[in-house]
Design an enzyme around this catalytic site. Structure first.
Site, PDB file in Angstrom:
ATOM      1  N   LYS A  35       0.851  -1.198   0.000  1.00 15.84           N
ATOM      2  CA  LYS A  35       0.000   0.000   0.000  1.00 15.84           C
ATOM      3  C   LYS A  35       0.884   1.245   0.000  1.00 15.84           C
ATOM      4  O   LYS A  35       2.092   1.161   0.258  1.00 15.84           O
ATOM      5  CB  LYS A  35      -0.917  -0.021   1.219  1.00 15.84           C
ATOM      6  N   TYR A 268      17.554  29.500   9.950  1.00 23.10           N
ATOM      7  CA  TYR A 268      16.378  30.268  10.380  1.00 23.10           C
ATOM      8  C   TYR A 268      16.157  30.159  11.887  1.00 23.10           C
ATOM      9  O   TYR A 268      16.317  29.090  12.473  1.00 23.10           O
ATOM     10  CB  TYR A 268      15.119  29.732   9.697  1.00 23.10           C
TER      11      TYR A 268
HETATM   12  C1  PLP Z   1      -0.510  -1.778   6.690  1.00 22.90           C
HETATM   13  C2  PLP Z   1      -1.126  -3.044   7.161  1.00 22.90           C
HETATM   14  C3  PLP Z   1      -0.320  -4.148   7.443  1.00 22.90           C
HETATM   15  C4  PLP Z   1       1.188  -4.094   7.408  1.00 22.90           C
HETATM   16  O1  PLP Z   1       1.644  -3.486   8.600  1.00 22.90           O
HETATM   17  P1  PLP Z   1       3.211  -3.356   8.912  1.00 22.90           P
HETATM   18  O2  PLP Z   1       3.242  -2.810  10.282  1.00 22.90           O
HETATM   19  O3  PLP Z   1       3.756  -2.389   7.917  1.00 22.90           O
HETATM   20  O4  PLP Z   1       3.777  -4.703   8.759  1.00 22.90           O
HETATM   21  C5  PLP Z   1      -0.943  -5.318   7.802  1.00 22.90           C
HETATM   22  N1  PLP Z   1      -2.304  -5.398   7.892  1.00 22.90           N
HETATM   23  C6  PLP Z   1      -3.088  -4.343   7.648  1.00 22.90           C
HETATM   24  C7  PLP Z   1      -4.563  -4.491   7.774  1.00 22.90           C
HETATM   25  C8  PLP Z   1      -2.539  -3.128   7.283  1.00 22.90           C
HETATM   26  O5  PLP Z   1      -3.329  -2.092   7.035  1.00 22.90           O
END
Ligand code: PLP
Length: 390
Positions: A35, A268
């Protein structure tokens, strides 16, 4: 010449990390979670290295299309399911498995016209209180789904809120495992519970129910952040502890060097004042590249950085296109710094040193997930097909 900032994605490291997740998952199959454009790495860029996974998990239909365009014919799971009824047509067309987490999604399915029934994963809200049916409502939702002609198999899924640590003094996953096991004990179907943290920390240890029941890794694990070379439970453990390798390097170069007399300030807001005469390097990287501005806030608060492979730290505020680093420890190490010298913001230096992204995230009060996903579109990303030196 373009601005010298550059991100590199390390193929061999991705492959190595996938193997690590596989080993930690035992007999379970592994979904590579891609994702958010593969946590900022780019789906097309990581695909070759991660195609050894058993499936890909993501939540955006356009990203699922991209995977199918790469000719991936295996499982793809939509982690949040459909956002509106017509998404089901895309699921049918692309043969996507999808999560069902609410009544409306069951309703949409019941009205969906398809020749090929869908494989779905029914999600339980076992304590995270984000998505899913509460344990008491789970069985009724399961029965409704199971009865639909649009549904082929119903898998069972939950997600942990505290897999990286403790909750109220108890192991962080215990209460959720108990809720899930109790509410699903006599239901058939594939199961998936673990994210990266749960996979690495618990998957082969905790068992579901009695001794003969499968391990917590169950039928599938969902590995995300560990694939991308961040320790899911940093700072408690680092990537060395889990034998993970950095998959992304963000590197730039020195574009100016200042000799700063004691008592003068840098950048800054004059948040940093030189305690003695200092050599300061100006780096072509700023918050408009996705580098976190909070990585350097005050006199003693500067994130680590590598200059020609030698560790030093930020001084003064991060600005939009530049940041400043202390060259004193580098030159004290006998490494002269000139314009064009390599600066590694995180990842792997050409000089062989590694700066884990988790350390930069910690200095900025955030997590590596956020840094990877935030690398700005103006930063060119290339893939490196060479085996990483360790
Ligand atoms: C993003 C996600 C994962 C992966 O999580 P990580 O901590 O990056 O391993 C697994 N299950 C769901 C439902 C997620 O949304």
């Amino acid at each position: 010449m373009p601005r010298p900032i550059q991100a590199t994605v390390h193929f061999a490291a991705l492959r190595h990390n996938l193997q690590r997740c596989r080993a930690a998952a035992g007999a379970a199959r592994v979904w590579a979670v891609v994702k958010a454009n593969a946590y900022g790495h780019g789906i097309e860029r990581v695909f070759g290295a991660l195609r050894g996974a058993d499936g890909f998990a993501l939540l955006d239909l356009a990203e699922a299309e991209r995977l199918r365009a790469l000719d991936w014919r295996g499982p793809i799971l939509l982690l949040e399911g459909c956002f509106e009824p017509r998404d089901l047509e895309v699921c049918s067309r692309l043969n996507l498995w999808h999560v069902v987490h609410c009544e409306e999604q069951i309703e949409w399915l019941s009205r969906h016209k398809t020749h090929t029934p869908h494989k779905v994963f029914l999600k339980m809200n076992s304590g995270m209180n984000r998505l899913g049916f509460r344990p008491a409502a789970f069985r009724a939702a399961w029965a409704r789904l199971q009865a639909l002609p649009q549904v082929d198999e119903v898998g069972l899924m939950t997600h942990f809120s505290d897999a990286d640590g403790q909750r109220f003094g108890r192991e962080g996953i215990a209460h959720q495992v108990e809720a899930f096991v109790a509410a699903t004990a006599d239901l058939p179907g594939e199961r998936t519970l673990c994210n990266s943290a749960a996979t690495l920390r618990h998957a082969l240890r905790v068992r579901l129910g009695d001794e003969h029941a499968p391990a917590l890794a169950a039928d599938w694990v969902r590995a995300g952040i560990a694939l991308y070379g961040s320790a899911p439970d940093a700072p408690a453990h680092d990537i060395g502890h889990w034998d993970l390798q950095p998959t992304m390097t963000l590197a730039s170069r020195l574009i100016a060097i200042q000799d700063v007399p004691a008592g003068e300030s840098i950048g800054y807001g004059s948040t940093f004042v030189a305690p003695q005469r200092m050599r300061v390097g100006i780096v072509a990287c700023g918050y408009a590249d996705g580098y976190p501005r909070h990585a350097s806030l005050g006199q003693d608060h500067g994130a680590p950085v590598l200059v020609r492979g030698v560790r030093t730290r930020l001084v003064g505020r991060v600005s939009m296109d530049m940041l400043a680093v202390d060259l004193t420890p580098v030159e004290a190490n006998g490494v002269p710094c000139q314009l064009g010298a390599e600066v590694v913001l995180w990842g792997r230096s050409a000089y062989g040193t590694v700066l884990p992204i988790d350390e930069v995230a910690q200095a900025a009060g955030t997590i590596a997930y956020e840094l990877m996903c935030a690398v700005a579109p103006r930063v060119p990303i290339t893939a490196d097909e060479e085996a990483p030196h360790r």
